[in-house]
Design a protein around this motif. Structure first.
Motif, mmCIF file in Angstrom:
data_model
loop_
_atom_site.group_PDB
_atom_site.id
_atom_site.type_symbol
_atom_site.label_atom_id
_atom_site.label_comp_id
_atom_site.label_asym_id
_atom_site.label_seq_id
_atom_site.Cartn_x
_atom_site.Cartn_y
_atom_site.Cartn_z
ATOM 1 N N ALA A 89 0.907 -1.165 0.112
ATOM 2 C CA ALA A 89 0.056 -0.053 -0.015
ATOM 3 C C ALA A 89 0.812 1.257 0.175
ATOM 4 C CB ALA A 89 -0.907 0.000 1.178
ATOM 5 N N ASP A 90 2.001 0.964 0.786
ATOM 6 C CA ASP A 90 2.850 2.435 0.835
ATOM 7 C C ASP A 90 3.644 2.543 -0.348
ATOM 8 O OD1 ASP A 90 2.235 2.740 3.359
ATOM 9 O OD2 ASP A 90 4.125 1.898 4.105
ATOM 10 N N ILE A 91 3.910 1.578 -1.419
ATOM 11 C CA ILE A 91 4.449 1.727 -2.730
ATOM 12 C C ILE A 91 3.494 2.341 -3.479
ATOM 13 C CG2 ILE A 91 5.650 0.554 -4.458
ATOM 14 C CD1 ILE A 91 6.703 -1.652 -2.715
ATOM 15 N N LEU A 92 2.120 1.648 -3.385
ATOM 16 C CA LEU A 92 1.284 2.338 -4.499
ATOM 17 C C LEU A 92 0.930 3.702 -4.258
ATOM 18 C CD1 LEU A 92 -1.378 -0.578 -4.427
ATOM 19 C CD2 LEU A 92 0.496 -0.219 -6.078
ATOM 20 N N ASN A 93 1.145 4.105 -2.747
ATOM 21 C CA ASN A 93 0.742 5.627 -2.535
ATOM 22 C C ASN A 93 2.000 6.304 -2.984
ATOM 23 O OD1 ASN A 93 -0.463 7.606 -1.364
ATOM 24 N ND2 ASN A 93 0.476 7.143 0.569
ATOM 25 N N VAL A 94 3.220 6.151 -2.664
ATOM 26 C CA VAL A 94 4.145 7.010 -2.831
ATOM 27 C C VAL A 94 4.312 7.180 -4.359
ATOM 28 C CG1 VAL A 94 6.751 7.572 -2.583
ATOM 29 C CG2 VAL A 94 5.348 6.714 -0.820
ATOM 30 N N LEU A 95 4.192 6.266 -5.192
ATOM 31 C CA LEU A 95 4.665 6.275 -6.633
ATOM 32 C C LEU A 95 3.308 6.342 -7.417
ATOM 33 C CD1 LEU A 95 7.524 3.380 -6.605
ATOM 34 C CD2 LEU A 95 7.580 6.072 -6.962
#
Ligand code: ADP
Ligand code: ZN
Length: 527
Positions: A191-197
């Motif tokens: 979820a963090d990856i999808l959010n930042v990128l």
């Protein structure tokens, strides 16, 4: 085949590049789909275990698209090698990081501006410099690949604050394809990856983490060296294997012991002279049946297909560590074994090490949660592969049939009453004694220590006489593993907040029978 003509042409071009540059005949698994997506200008998230073949997923599209493929990687130490390898294949590759001289940097920057690069590896802190971003504004960029993308997440084990700055990519270059790649991503990290990128709508290519040819087994530590020897003799005599130990001392002792027992074994740890280490590694790679006894320092970058077993004599630090270490077995796809023993003392030790570290609270909390996940795996009474894969966000629909709990299902029994006995022994003795003393109290051993402390007069004294020592140690271990007891100074155990519900009878506790079952055993304390 009814694929659209355009994608067929693209696929042919991709295969040509694969063949011409790398000499490979075909893509592996999802590689072809990823290459097609990114070469066609799309974003993607790639989740693939280590060794799965992530590099080609961005290298091939970089060569297919106009402009340079920019690869963000935190692994500065590996960049030079990666670039050298690519150059040897005729790819115009370069890197930008803090190891370059000012002249070196200028040279790479001007190659970039001239359009003379196919691939550029860059450290995140370098990418985020205004100077680099200015250059990228003006250079044609084929794609951005964010390698080790889990570093964006504080939840992940290698959080890098610079990675959070990578939100500059979707903001500043919304039309350039972004590819995030990682080998470790539980739900929160993903979820963090999808959010930042900003990869919300992008396809996610998730390769299975399952290694069906590896048989997972975890046993109670009784006499670790003998257990290991019995295991090797019974199932892996003459096979290549890796035995992981926590300390250099136990690495050396175990290697020596195996040698005296006729097993071809060598020691490997970071404290040995480089010559000895290299020779151990060389022998391991070149010989058929060598056993390397090692600390976790061994294994990074070692690609030996026919490792038949990986044994853990001590607990790994996390599920990620366990998965990576056991993953070195059976790369050739043939049956292999991941074997581990662990005991109460191990659980107490790692819990205590964690509690007493001076890491920031936030980090400690994450590490504790990771350790909990590993301990839950160790204590599992259901299919281990299901527990392991679910940690990595993957669901295995049915029990695997190739792990110890599938092959030899443990029965689970209500142990609430015994847990209450143990917890009250802990509390009544003041939340500070270790398992050996608690066991004496529970079993009614009026040892000198018990008597001198007056513990023979406690109401808990001898309430557990119906069970043997091994039973109580197994039960205490499970209580520590499951977080009902905490480990403090000198192996002392104390009841946690979680324990109250059990003591009050508001909660029951079912525990594995096998570790509880009284067996004829020698008096062995797993220290
Ligand atoms: P990862 O980055 O996922 O750990 P790599 O990209 O380093 O994995 O690839 C692991 C190994 O597999 C490398 O030696 C690579 O050359 C090889 N490999 C990857 N894809 C293919 C393929 N399609 N055909 C043959 N070998 C491949
Ligand atoms: Zn199973």
């Amino acid at each position: 085949m009814s694929a659209p003509a355009a994608s067929t042409t693209h696929d042919t071009a991709a295969l040509n590049v694969l063949k011409r540059v790398w000499g490979y005949d075909a893509f592996r698994g999802v590689q072809a789909d990823i290459v097609r997506t990114v070469a066609g200008g799309g974003n993607a998230l790639v989740l693939m275990p280590t060794g799965g073949g992530k590099s080609l997923c961005y290298q091939v599209p970089s060569l297919l698209r106009p402009g340079v493929g920019v690869i963000v990687s935190p692994l500065i130490a590996l960049m030079k090698d990666q670039v050298d390898t690519l150059r040897a294949l005729g790819v115009r590759a370069a890197f930008l990081n803090s190891t370059l001289s000012l002249d070196g940097v200028r040279e790479v920057e001007s190659a970039l501006m001239r359009g003379d690069l196919d691939l550029l590896y860059v450290a995140p802190e370098r990418l985020l410099l205004p100077r680099t971003l200015d250059l990228l504004d003006r250079a044609p960029v084929a794609l951005f690949a964010v390698d080790e993308a889990h570093c964006v997440s504080q939840w992940g084990h290698d959080f890098r604050p610079e990675y959070q700055g990578l939100n500059v990519l979707p903001d500043r270059y919304p039309h350039i394809p972004r590819l995030a790649l990682t080998a470790t991503a539980d739900d929160r990290t993903r979820a963090d990856i999808l959010n930042v990128l900003q990869l919300g709508g992008a396809p996610q290519f998730i390769s299975s983490f399952d290694r069906p040819n590896i048989q997972y087994r975890v046993a109670n530590k009784e006499g670790p060296k003998t257990q290991l020897l019995d295991f090797i003799n019974a199932e892996h005599r003459g096979d290549a294997g890796i035995v992981y130990c926590l300390s250099r001392k136990s690495v050396e002792e175990t290697a020596r012991w195996l040698q005296t027992q006729g097993v071809d074994a060598v020691a490997y740890h970071a404290g040995l002279p480089p010559r000895e280490r290299n020779s151990a590694q060389e022998r391991f790679l070149n010989e058929e049946g060598l056993v390397v006894v090692a600390t976790v320092a061994f294994g990074m970058g070692i690609d030996k297909p026919n490792v038949r077993f990986v044994a853990h004599l001590d607990l790994p630090k996390s599920m990620e560590g366990y998965y990576q270490e056991t993953g070195r077995a059976g790369r050739d796809g043939l049956p292999s074994t991941a074997w581990m023993v662990y005991g109460l003392a191990d659980v107490v030790n790692v819990r205590r090490m964690l509690a007493s570290s001076d890491a920031p609270e936030e980090v400690k909390r994450v590490e504790a949660a990771k350790l909990d996940a590993l301990l839950t795996y160790c204590e599992a009474a259901t299919c281990r592969r299901q527990v392991l894969l679910s940690y990595f966000g993957e669901e295995l629909p049915a029990p695997c049939g190739n792990c110890d709990t599938c092959l030899n299902p443990p029965s689970v029994r209500d142990a609430t009453r015994e847990a209450q006995m143990a917890l009250s022994a802990v509390i009544r003795t003041g939340n500070r004694f270790g398992a050996a003393h608690l066991t004496d109290v529970l079993m009614g051993h009026a040892t000198e220590r018990v008597v001198s402390l007056g513990h023979h007069q406690l109401p808990t004294f001898a309430v557990g006489a119906a069970h043997d020592e091994k039973y109580w140690r197994g039960l205490l271990r499970q209580l520590v593993s499951l977080g009902y007891l905490a480990a403090g100074e000198h192996h002392g155990l104390s009841a946690t907040g979680k324990a109250r519900a059990i003591l009050k009878g508001e909660q029951t506790l079912a525990l594995r029978e096998d570790t509880l079952a009284p067996r004829p055993s020698k008096r062995d304390r797993d220290r």
